[in-house]
Design an enzyme around this catalytic site. Structure first.
Site, PDB file in Angstrom:
ATOM      1  N   ASN A 172     -30.106 -49.028 -53.507  1.00 39.59           N
ATOM      2  CA  ASN A 172     -30.349 -47.798 -52.758  1.00 39.59           C
ATOM      3  C   ASN A 172     -29.134 -46.891 -52.971  1.00 39.59           C
ATOM      4  O   ASN A 172     -28.300 -47.156 -53.835  1.00 39.59           O
ATOM      5  CB  ASN A 172     -30.657 -48.098 -51.280  1.00 39.59           C
ATOM      6  CG  ASN A 172     -29.498 -48.768 -50.543  1.00 39.59           C
ATOM      7  OD1 ASN A 172     -28.334 -48.463 -50.765  1.00 39.59           O
ATOM      8  ND2 ASN A 172     -29.820 -49.694 -49.647  1.00 39.59           N
ATOM      9  N   LYS A 207     -42.629 -45.220 -49.030  1.00 32.24           N
ATOM     10  CA  LYS A 207     -41.250 -44.744 -48.863  1.00 32.24           C
ATOM     11  C   LYS A 207     -40.465 -44.984 -50.139  1.00 32.24           C
ATOM     12  O   LYS A 207     -40.626 -46.013 -50.782  1.00 32.24           O
ATOM     13  CB  LYS A 207     -40.590 -45.474 -47.692  1.00 32.24           C
ATOM     14  CG  LYS A 207     -39.175 -44.975 -47.384  1.00 32.24           C
ATOM     15  CD  LYS A 207     -38.706 -45.474 -46.014  1.00 32.24           C
ATOM     16  CE  LYS A 207     -37.944 -46.769 -46.102  1.00 32.24           C
ATOM     17  NZ  LYS A 207     -37.487 -47.251 -44.783  1.00 32.24           N
ATOM     18  N   MET A 208     -39.614 -44.008 -50.466  1.00 33.44           N
ATOM     19  CA  MET A 208     -38.761 -44.134 -51.648  1.00 33.44           C
ATOM     20  C   MET A 208     -37.312 -43.817 -51.295  1.00 33.44           C
ATOM     21  O   MET A 208     -37.032 -43.159 -50.292  1.00 33.44           O
ATOM     22  CB  MET A 208     -39.238 -43.192 -52.760  1.00 33.44           C
ATOM     23  CG  MET A 208     -39.131 -41.721 -52.387  1.00 33.44           C
ATOM     24  SD  MET A 208     -39.805 -40.613 -53.651  1.00 33.44           S
ATOM     25  CE  MET A 208     -38.471 -40.635 -54.844  1.00 33.44           C
ATOM     26  N   LYS A 209     -36.414 -44.294 -52.133  1.00 32.77           N
ATOM     27  CA  LYS A 209     -34.987 -44.042 -51.945  1.00 32.77           C
ATOM     28  C   LYS A 209     -34.609 -42.680 -52.508  1.00 32.77           C
ATOM     29  O   LYS A 209     -35.174 -42.229 -53.514  1.00 32.77           O
ATOM     30  CB  LYS A 209     -34.179 -45.137 -52.640  1.00 32.77           C
ATOM     31  CG  LYS A 209     -34.422 -46.521 -52.061  1.00 32.77           C
ATOM     32  CD  LYS A 209     -34.040 -46.569 -50.603  1.00 32.77           C
ATOM     33  CE  LYS A 209     -34.387 -47.887 -49.960  1.00 32.77           C
ATOM     34  NZ  LYS A 209     -34.053 -47.909 -48.536  1.00 32.77           N
ATOM     35  N   ASP A 219     -35.525 -42.067 -47.949  1.00 30.28           N
ATOM     36  CA  ASP A 219     -34.468 -42.820 -47.264  1.00 30.28           C
ATOM     37  C   ASP A 219     -33.159 -42.695 -48.035  1.00 30.28           C
ATOM     38  O   ASP A 219     -33.059 -43.150 -49.171  1.00 30.28           O
ATOM     39  CB  ASP A 219     -34.890 -44.294 -47.175  1.00 30.28           C
ATOM     40  CG  ASP A 219     -33.898 -45.150 -46.399  1.00 30.28           C
ATOM     41  OD1 ASP A 219     -32.880 -44.618 -45.918  1.00 30.28           O
ATOM     42  OD2 ASP A 219     -34.162 -46.362 -46.270  1.00 30.28           O
ATOM     43  N   ALA A 220     -32.145 -42.076 -47.394  1.00 31.07           N
ATOM     44  CA  ALA A 220     -30.851 -41.858 -48.054  1.00 31.07           C
ATOM     45  C   ALA A 220     -29.831 -42.952 -47.732  1.00 31.07           C
ATOM     46  O   ALA A 220     -28.695 -42.909 -48.228  1.00 31.07           O
ATOM     47  CB  ALA A 220     -30.292 -40.498 -47.656  1.00 31.07           C
ATOM     48  N   ASN A 221     -30.225 -43.915 -46.884  1.00 30.74           N
ATOM     49  CA  ASN A 221     -29.344 -45.049 -46.570  1.00 30.74           C
ATOM     50  C   ASN A 221     -27.927 -44.644 -46.145  1.00 30.74           C
ATOM     51  O   ASN A 221     -26.941 -45.298 -46.495  1.00 30.74           O
ATOM     52  CB  ASN A 221     -29.304 -46.045 -47.736  1.00 30.74           C
ATOM     53  CG  ASN A 221     -30.581 -46.863 -47.801  1.00 30.74           C
ATOM     54  OD1 ASN A 221     -31.508 -46.513 -48.536  1.00 30.74           O
ATOM     55  ND2 ASN A 221     -30.671 -47.911 -46.990  1.00 30.74           N
ATOM     56  N   GLU A 255     -35.031 -40.156 -43.720  1.00 27.95           N
ATOM     57  CA  GLU A 255     -34.388 -41.301 -43.052  1.00 27.95           C
ATOM     58  C   GLU A 255     -32.901 -41.432 -43.365  1.00 27.95           C
ATOM     59  O   GLU A 255     -32.484 -41.285 -44.507  1.00 27.95           O
ATOM     60  CB  GLU A 255     -35.115 -42.582 -43.492  1.00 27.95           C
ATOM     61  CG  GLU A 255     -34.489 -43.883 -43.011  1.00 27.95           C
ATOM     62  CD  GLU A 255     -35.330 -45.104 -43.402  1.00 27.95           C
ATOM     63  OE1 GLU A 255     -36.559 -44.963 -43.582  1.00 27.95           O
ATOM     64  OE2 GLU A 255     -34.753 -46.197 -43.542  1.00 27.95           O
TER      65      GLU A 255
HETATM   66  O1  LIG Z   1     -32.510 -50.485 -48.904  1.00 23.42           O
HETATM   67  C1  LIG Z   1     -32.310 -50.949 -47.773  1.00 23.42           C
HETATM   68  O2  LIG Z   1     -31.173 -51.252 -47.365  1.00 23.42           O
HETATM   69  C2  LIG Z   1     -33.463 -51.117 -46.837  1.00 23.42           C
HETATM   70  C3  LIG Z   1     -33.732 -49.904 -46.056  1.00 23.42           C
HETATM   71  O3  LIG Z   1     -32.931 -49.020 -45.880  1.00 23.42           O
HETATM   72  C4  LIG Z   1     -35.068 -49.740 -45.472  1.00 23.42           C
HETATM   73  O4  LIG Z   1     -35.901 -50.591 -45.665  1.00 23.42           O
HETATM   74  O5  LIG Z   1     -35.262 -48.731 -44.802  1.00 23.42           O
HETATM   75 MG   LIG Z   2     -33.662 -47.506 -44.477  1.00 21.75          MG
END
Ligand SMILES: O=C([O-])CC(=O)C(=O)O
Ligand SMILES: [Mg+2]
Length: 388
Positions: free
Chosen positions: A19, A181-183, A212-214, A238
């Site tokens: 990620n 959902k994608m990163k 999702d930007a983690n 996210e």
């Molecule tokens: O890639 C990760 O650490 C998992 C993550 O954020 C998610 O599932 O929302």
């Molecule tokens: Mg996440």
């Protein structure tokens, strides 16, 4: 009635995915078995647990502190006389003896993993699925029949081009998911926008895609992404900034009126409360992603749900991180808004019971006692190694 042994093992969930913050090339998780002297169907009841991806195995903390505290405690004090069962609350208090408040780092993962195994044992002793037990005890017997789930993936990994990303997302839709959902955040904004547009071609509209930007972005980058993402009308945006930077999250809300999500890296009801007090999260549209398996387990989760209620948040705004069956049970039994799912990554821990299809974005739970691990063959094989 007593716990006779608690066993743990660290297993690999390594994969080449990344990620925006970490790669998973050395990722591990703990598996736990709580062995009881209660006999059902001629065999001792064993509860199982594991921690979610993203935090590593916690064997050392369990071996040094949490397991001995439970095994050395007076067994009579860990029993719930009213329900003729083990008492997860008393076991939790015993584990947390002589632990100072604050600093919820790795011990919340260790405790959460053992707590999962305790609840699995409790539901098995009661002879019912965990979601049924939770609904009966805490929600006047009303459980959700199915739970909304979304497919999380879209990771970065070597050699993954847009056509592979599109194939991945198409396969989630083919398996019954409606939202994917994608990163984002590991490559420059322009490149992420091209990836997002590629996925939108597959899923059809922004309300079927979460990103999702983690926790990767500073405020400036988070706002730049917010401006660029706005026209897509995404399902959610996210973890834009650091999970503990509530001021960033609050400021971001001034620039982004679409739904946002965060909370997977908050590990206590006090941290959750701080997010809701200071993070500018909006109860009419945003999502909270607290994950019991990382945050002291279901005993603590109930406190978090109470905090939410006190601050005007519906439990339906919670869609836990982690893609595991424990949260699926909590979602159905305690009326959350849904659950994450990892159809392809973090196997055998991701995904739900074998042979229960996702239909129109919803999944049913198997009718087996406990969390339902026994209904997922590949997972059960891994967990059984603790007791065979
Ligand atoms: O890639 C990760 O650490 C998992 C993550 O954020 C998610 O599932 O929302
Ligand atoms: Mg996440």
């Amino acid at each position: 009635m007593r716990i006779v042994d608690i066993r743990e093992k660290t297993v690999s969930i390594a994969s080449p995915i990344a990620n925006a913050y970490i790669d998973f090339s050395k990722m591990t998780c703990s598996t736990v078995a709580v062995v009881t002297d209660v006999v059902r169907d001629g065999r001792p009841v064993v509860g199982f647990g594991f921690n979610s991806n993203g935090r590593y195995g916690q064997g050392a903390l369990m071996r040094e502190r949490f397991i001995p505290r439970v095994l050395e405690a007076d067994a009579a004090g860990l029993v719930d006389e009213v329900n003729d069962n083990l008492d997860p609350f008393a076991i939790w208090r015993t584990m947390m003896t002589n632990e100072k408040p604050g600093g919820h780092g790795e011990r919340s993962v260790a405790v959460g993993t053992i707590d999962m195994a305790v609840w699995d044992a409790v539901a098995k002793i009661a002879g019912v699925p965990l979601y049924r037990l939770l609904a009966d005890r805490y929600r006047n017997g009303v459980a959700d029949r199915t739970v909304w789930v979304y497919a999380a993936g879209g990771y970065y990994y070597p050699g993954k081009d847009q056509s592979k990303l599109k194939d991945e997302m198409r396969s989630y839709l083919d398996r019954g998911y409606r939202v994917v959902k994608m990163k984002i955040g590991a490559v420059p904004l322009e490149e992420d926008l091209r990836r997002i547009e590629a996925v939108l071609e597959v899923v059809g509209s922004g309300d079927r895609l979460a990103v999702d930007a983690n926790g990767r972005f500073d405020l400036e980058t988070a706002v730049a992404y917010a401006r660029a993402l706005k026209p897509y009308g995404l399902f959610w945006y996210e973890e834009a900034g650091d999970p503990l930077d509530y001021a960033l999250q609050a400021e971001l809300a001034e620039h982004y009126d679409g739904p946002m999500a965060t909370g997977e890296n908050l590990f206590s009801h006090q941290d959750a409360r701080n997010l809701l007090r200071h993070g500018g999260m909006r109860p009419d549209r945003d999502y909270l992603q607290f994950d019991c398996a990382l945050s002291y387990g279901l005993v603590e989760y109930m406190r978090t749900l109470e905090v939410m209620e006190g601050l005007g948040w519906s439990s339906r705004r919670v869609v836990p991180h982690g893609g595991h069956q424990m949260s699926l049970n909590i979602a159905a039994g305690l009326h959350l808004g849904g659950n994450e799912s990892y159809p392809d990554v973090f196997q055998p821990f991701g995904g739900f019971a074998d042979g229960v299809p996702v239909e129109d974005g919803h999944v049913a739970l198997p009718d087996v006692p406990g969390v339902g691990f026994e209904a997922k063959a590949a997972l059960y094989e891994t967990l059984r190694e603790l007791v065979d």
